[in-house]
Design a protein around this motif. Structure first.
Motif, PDB file in Angstrom:
ATOM      1  N   LEU A  91       0.847  -1.199   0.000  1.00 49.43           N
ATOM      2  CA  LEU A  91       0.000   0.000   0.000  1.00 49.43           C
ATOM      3  C   LEU A  91       0.884   1.251   0.000  1.00 49.43           C
ATOM      4  N   ASP A  92       0.749   2.144   1.007  1.00 39.32           N
ATOM      5  CA  ASP A  92       1.606   3.331   1.071  1.00 39.32           C
ATOM      6  C   ASP A  92       2.708   3.170   2.124  1.00 39.32           C
ATOM      7  N   SER A 103       7.826   4.613   0.750  1.00 40.98           N
ATOM      8  CA  SER A 103       7.943   5.854  -0.020  1.00 40.98           C
ATOM      9  C   SER A 103       8.720   5.593  -1.306  1.00 40.98           C
ATOM     10  N   GLU A 104       8.315   6.223  -2.402  1.00 42.03           N
ATOM     11  CA  GLU A 104       8.943   5.990  -3.699  1.00 42.03           C
ATOM     12  C   GLU A 104      10.438   6.304  -3.686  1.00 42.03           C
ATOM     13  N   SER A 106       2.487   6.027   6.690  1.00 42.41           N
ATOM     14  CA  SER A 106       1.770   4.861   6.154  1.00 42.41           C
ATOM     15  C   SER A 106       0.303   4.908   6.578  1.00 42.41           C
ATOM     16  N   GLU A 107      -0.408   5.876   6.061  1.00 40.92           N
ATOM     17  CA  GLU A 107      -1.797   6.104   6.460  1.00 40.92           C
ATOM     18  C   GLU A 107      -2.698   4.952   6.005  1.00 40.92           C
ATOM     19  N   GLU A 108      -2.665   4.645   4.722  1.00 41.20           N
ATOM     20  CA  GLU A 108      -3.526   3.607   4.175  1.00 41.20           C
ATOM     21  C   GLU A 108      -3.175   2.237   4.756  1.00 41.20           C
ATOM     22  N   ASN A 126      13.117   7.709   5.328  1.00 39.72           N
ATOM     23  CA  ASN A 126      11.722   7.756   4.910  1.00 39.72           C
ATOM     24  C   ASN A 126      11.158   9.169   5.024  1.00 39.72           C
ATOM     25  N   ASN A 153      10.899  12.421   2.581  1.00 38.52           N
ATOM     26  CA  ASN A 153       9.682  12.727   1.818  1.00 38.52           C
ATOM     27  C   ASN A 153       8.764  13.526   2.742  1.00 38.52           C
ATOM     28  N   HIS A 207       6.070  14.948   2.389  1.00 37.10           N
ATOM     29  CA  HIS A 207       4.626  14.716   2.312  1.00 37.10           C
ATOM     30  C   HIS A 207       4.176  13.667   3.332  1.00 37.10           C
ATOM     31  N   ARG A 208       5.117  12.865   3.824  1.00 36.04           N
ATOM     32  CA  ARG A 208       4.771  11.828   4.791  1.00 36.04           C
ATOM     33  C   ARG A 208       4.869  12.321   6.239  1.00 36.04           C
TER      34      ARG A 208
END
Length: 385
Positions: A97-98, A101-102, A146-148, A234, A237, A239-240
């Motif tokens: 899932l999430d 991170s890419e 890792s929300e999702e 991690n 990123n 955005h995380r």
């Protein structure tokens, strides 16, 4: 004595320190209870915890015995208990899932994930694994952001009928909708975002509370953290980072005499320094005024091995969740959540949270009580004192 059967999501540095610690204390006694609230909580010593299932997505860990996988790259925490027997528990493929991170795919293999080729499990697969292994408590050690994936595993816990301890800053225990769902299923829930034994946030909170108690006006403060483990990698990123910054900031704001304006408080991860590995360095600065409006400032540098710093707290948290299961107490465990976590449903001072947790352990007035009843009982007790 009985055992506590736990499953781990994410076999990273924190899981490594936890598993090492379980074995380290298994052959020791009460005189060695460093880093723990008590040697026994209820009937359980640290060595009574058993890891019966584990999930990860890295091909260097999936399929390996969990007692071997905890030492696999990119894990880099201190090894303080190396000679572990095989557990007989193989790490299973988890849901991506999430949870990755890419940007983690572009670093060398010693510092990033190598995604396993195994097919990802469905929710039904995870639920079946939890039930087949007799898991009682599911621990979330997924990466920040890792929300999702966290919600996926929380759903699995609910449907499998197991307690959930959320060690990361995704809001489950502090989300009223999730809290009600665990309450309805009468399953214990502790979260969110584990505190360390003596880490940056707990130290910052204690100092902030000291300012308040001593009448020092806190005008501005920052907390800057650097580290070299995959957690810091991690968090490059940005955005995380939203929930992490909220969690850490609110942990400090909640004990200030007056809430600081946003521009006067900065708390959060700052940078990734590869050679630091699992060593975390924290810089805290606090500026304020003393009697007569005379200015003062405080600067502190804290250096700790990040993952062992939280493992003892996790051991205490697991044992409190087990007590709740035995007592038939479901929903958010208010005292333990407040004492063990940065972003509980409701913030208390650390003294209050400690006393509430001790009362919970003793079973005083809380046996069979819901989280709401427990909170009400605690508030009544503190008002009387």
């Amino acid at each position: 004595m009985g055992s506590i059967r736990v499953a781990i999501i994410g076999v990273g540095n924190c899981a490594s320190s936890l598993v090492q610690g379980i074995h380290y204390y298994r052959h020791r006694g009460p005189e060695d209870a460093i880093g723990l609230m008590h040697w026994r909580i209820g009937d359980y010593a640290p060595g009574d915890i058993r890891v019966v299932a584990a999930f990860d997505i890295d091909r260097r860990k999936v399929g390996r015995d969990v007692n071997q996988a905890i030492f696999s790259p990119p894990n880099c925490t201190t090894t303080f208990c190396a000679d572990l027997p095989l557990s007989g528990v193989a790490v299973q493929m988890g849901a991506v899932l999430d949870g990755m991170s890419e940007h983690m795919r572009v670093y060398d293999e010693d510092r990033t994930f190598l995604l396993a080729d195994s097919s990802q499990p469905s929710k039904a697969d995870i639920i079946e694994a939890l039930q087949d292994t007799g898991t009682e408590i599911l621990l979330n050690y997924l990466p920040v952001g890792s929300e999702e994936a966290t919600r996926f595993y929380a759903e699995c816990a609910l449907e499998a009928g197991v307690a959930f301890i959320n060690n990361i800053p995704v809001f489950i225990a502090s989300d009223p909708l999730w809290a009600k769902r665990f309450q309805k299923k009468n399953l214990p829930l502790i979260g969110d975002d584990i505190k360390s034994q003596l880490g940056a946030t707990i130290t910052h909170r204690v100092l902030t509370d000291l300012f308040r108690r001593r009448g020092v006006k806190l005008e501005r403060t920052y907390q800057l953290n650097t580290g070299g483990n995959t957690d810091f990698l991690n968090m490059l990123n940005r955005h995380r980072l939203q929930s992490k910054k909220i969690s850490k900031t609110e942990a400090v704001q909640s004990v200030t005499a007056e809430r600081l304006a946003g521009e006067n408080i900065h708390i959060g991860p700052s940078d990734y320094v590869p050679w630091q590995k699992d060593n975390k360095v924290c810089f805290i600065r606090m500026e304020g005024k003393l009697f007569g409006d005379v200015p003062m400032n405080l600067e502190l540098r804290l250096s700790v091995e990040d993952s062992p710093n939280s493992a003892g707290v996790a051991v205490d948290s697991i044992r409190c969740a087990k007590l709740a299961l035995e007592r038939g107490v479901g929903g958010v465990l208010v005292g333990p959540a407040s004492y063990f976590c940065k972003h509980p449903p409701r913030q208390f001072t650390d003294d209050e949270a400690y006393r509430m947790t001790e009362a919970f352990i003793e079973g005083a007035a809380l046996r069979g009580a819901s989280a709401v009843d427990a909170e009400s009982t605690a508030e009544t007790r503190f008002a009387a004192e």
